[in-house]
Structure formats: C-alpha cells, structure tokens
Enzyme design. Structure first.
Site, PDB file in Angstrom:
ATOM      1  N   ARG A  56       0.837  -1.102  -0.156  1.00 51.30           N
ATOM      2  CA  ARG A  56       0.068   0.036   0.070  1.00 51.30           C
ATOM      3  C   ARG A  56       0.937   1.111  -0.117  1.00 51.30           C
ATOM      4  O   ARG A  56       2.024   1.260   0.285  1.00 51.30           O
ATOM      5  CB  ARG A  56      -0.923  -0.058   1.179  1.00 51.30           C
ATOM      6  CG  ARG A  56      -1.933  -1.181   1.445  1.00 51.30           C
ATOM      7  CD  ARG A  56      -2.525  -1.066   2.694  1.00 51.30           C
ATOM      8  NE  ARG A  56      -3.557  -2.198   2.938  1.00 51.30           N
ATOM      9  CZ  ARG A  56      -3.082  -3.314   3.458  1.00 51.30           C
ATOM     10  NH1 ARG A  56      -1.992  -3.622   4.121  1.00 51.30           N
ATOM     11  NH2 ARG A  56      -4.135  -4.346   3.736  1.00 51.30           N
ATOM     12  N   HIS A  71      -4.004  -8.801   3.600  1.00 51.30           N
ATOM     13  CA  HIS A  71      -5.408  -8.963   3.783  1.00 51.30           C
ATOM     14  C   HIS A  71      -5.770  -9.395   5.184  1.00 51.30           C
ATOM     15  O   HIS A  71      -5.192 -10.698   5.607  1.00 51.30           O
ATOM     16  CB  HIS A  71      -6.352  -9.322   2.723  1.00 51.30           C
ATOM     17  CG  HIS A  71      -6.451  -8.413   1.514  1.00 51.30           C
ATOM     18  ND1 HIS A  71      -6.728  -9.072   0.254  1.00 51.30           N
ATOM     19  CD2 HIS A  71      -6.138  -7.010   1.405  1.00 51.30           C
ATOM     20  CE1 HIS A  71      -6.494  -7.892  -0.571  1.00 51.30           C
ATOM     21  NE2 HIS A  71      -6.380  -6.963   0.221  1.00 51.30           N
TER      22      HIS A  71
END
Length: 294
Positions: free
Chosen positions: A146, A266
C-alpha cells in the site's frame, strides 16, 4: 466523552494508521457540524432518525455510496466506543444500513504495459529523481504494498541476502514480502545513487524527495499518475492500481489465493477474492477470441 478521546483510543489502543484516523476525524467533524446546525444536538443525544437525515443530506449532495458508507463506518465505530465506555445505553446506529454500493472490479494495468514502461529507457533519464520514480513504480508493482506501507519503508527493511522486504501494514502488523532479482538490483542502484547525493536532510526512510526529505503521499501519487499516463489511457491511475495489478498478475499466473492474501496483508480472504472476478473476465475474453463456438 469527545471525538478527541475516541481518536486517541484508535491511535493508541487500536493502532490505526494516521491516514485512517484523519479520515475518521474529518467524517466525525462533518457529522458533528450537521447535528449542531440542523438539530442543535450533541452527539450523545443523536437518534436513528437524525442519522437518517444525515444520510439523506449526503445523498442529495451527490456524495458517492462508497463515501457515505465510509462515513457511516466511522459513526458505527464511534458509537460502539461510546457504548463500551458506558456513555450511552443504546446504539443509534443499530438500525442504520449503508446504501448499497454497486460492485466494481479492481482497476489494473496489464503487466505487458508495465513491463514496457519499466524496461524502456525512454521514460527514465538516469537522474536521481528519475531513478527514484522508477524504483517507486517497481516497488509498488513488484510487491503490491500500500501507499502508506511504501512511505514507511526504511533502508534497513530491505534484506538483500534473503531477497525480502519487511513491511509494516495496517494496525502495525508486520509481514515479510519476497522481492525478485530485478527489484533487488533496482534497490541497490537507487540506494547507491541516493548516498552520492549528500543530502543535508538525513532520514532513514527509503524514499525521499529531490532534496532528501522523507517522501510524502502527493509525491508518490503524482509519480504514479505521470508514468502510467505513458502506457495507459484508463482514468484511474494511482498507487492502488499497481497493487491491483500485482494481485491480478499473480492470480493469472496460478498463484494460490491464500498466498496472495498473505502477500497483500489482507485480514480476510473475502478481500482477496475480488481479484478472481478479473481473472474470470480475462478467461471469458480469451474464450470468445479463441473458441469456434464462442
């Protein structure tokens, strides 16, 4: 019990990122202003009907379903916190449902186009800013991390011997992500040139500005948008598009979904499964192009 107390709780106990806390603060202040101006109510006296009015006002202002859902998520967490602290005895968010969000497939750039970009000498001139930009693109596409994770990378997070990087994910959860030979050598060349710059600003962060200060979100956004424009005509060009491209490429080449989940950081497999839709669409396209009965 104030919004400030709640934000402090998110920072120190829940270990939310500064970006998430900033978003929560913005959404809660907007909600506070609406309640005061429309109903002259403090947040502790808000009822279900008042929140419904807030949602209607947002929809009338043509705020997207995604944005409305995010604001309601902030409110849901806030009122759950007030219940936990015994400030309230009932939750005004209990009956509130977020507007239905239309399903959208993750936007990604074809790996062939990204290879064309990264392998071409036309787009990178060898200067320090250019080499940094290329390393940013290589890192985002080569690891799927990210934006916040990229900005928090330090030089010491790169393990050249093991060909891995240490990534600090959401809620300070650490994970190890493998890197390929190309990215490993890209890091080495970039760090050598970075050392030669003799910047006055000394920072341990891996990615820096032209003057040596720690890189910031807008710099990375501008970098990604600029270079993706060379190879892609799609509207969305962001660091997260490269994360989607990474995941889609892995899935298309047969990677296990659980492995992709771990690589992306995740929390649940549901977040990773959205990439399977892209792969199914790709298979349909291949079928229509290649099968005589398609």
């Amino acid at each position: 019990m104030t919004v400030e107390h709640f934000l402090t709780y998110l920072q120190h106990e829940k270990r939310y990122s500064s970006h998430t806390i900033q978003s929560y603060q913005t959404d809660l202040l907007q909600f506070t202003d609406f309640m005061q101006q429309t109903f002259e109510l403090p947040l502790t006296e808000v009822k279900y009907v008042h929140i419904r009015n807030f949602i209607v006002a947002l929809m009338e202002d043509e705020i997207s379903e995604n944005s409305v859902g995010r604001k309601l998520s902030a409110l849901r967490s806030f009122y759950k916190y007030l219940l936990r602290e015994n400030v309230l005895s009932s939750n005004p968010m209990a009956l509130v449902k977020a507007p239905k969000v239309p399903k959208r497939l993750p936007v990604f750039v074809d790996e062939g186009k990204l290879d064309l970009l990264l392998d071409s000498e036309e787009f990178f001139d060898g200067s320090f800013p250019s080499l940094r930009d290329k390393t940013v693109i290589e890192t985002l596409f080569g690891t799927g991390i990210r934006l916040a994770e990229l900005l928090s990378l330090k030089e010491t997070d790169i393990n050249f011997y093991e060909s891995t990087i240490r990534v600090m994910g959401k809620r300070s959860k650490e994970r190890i992500v493998p890197i390929g030979k190309t990215l490993r050598e890209q890091f080495r060349v970039y760090m050598e040139l970075k050392t030669l710059q003799n910047f006055d600003n000394k920072t341990t962060m891996l990615f820096v500005t032209d003057k040596g200060a720690a890189a910031y979100p807008k710099l990375i956004y501008r970098t990604v948008q600029r270079y993706l424009t060379y190879v892609s005509t799609q509207d969305k060009k962001s660091p997260h598009v490269l994360r989607h491209s990474y995941a889609t490429s892995l899935l298309n080449r047969g990677a296990d979904l659980n492995a992709i989940k771990e690589l992306l950081g995740h929390a649940s497999l549901a977040a990773t499964q959205v990439y399977t839709h892209n792969s199914v669409e790709r298979l349909k396209t291949i079928y229509k192009q290649a099968h005589p009965k398609a």
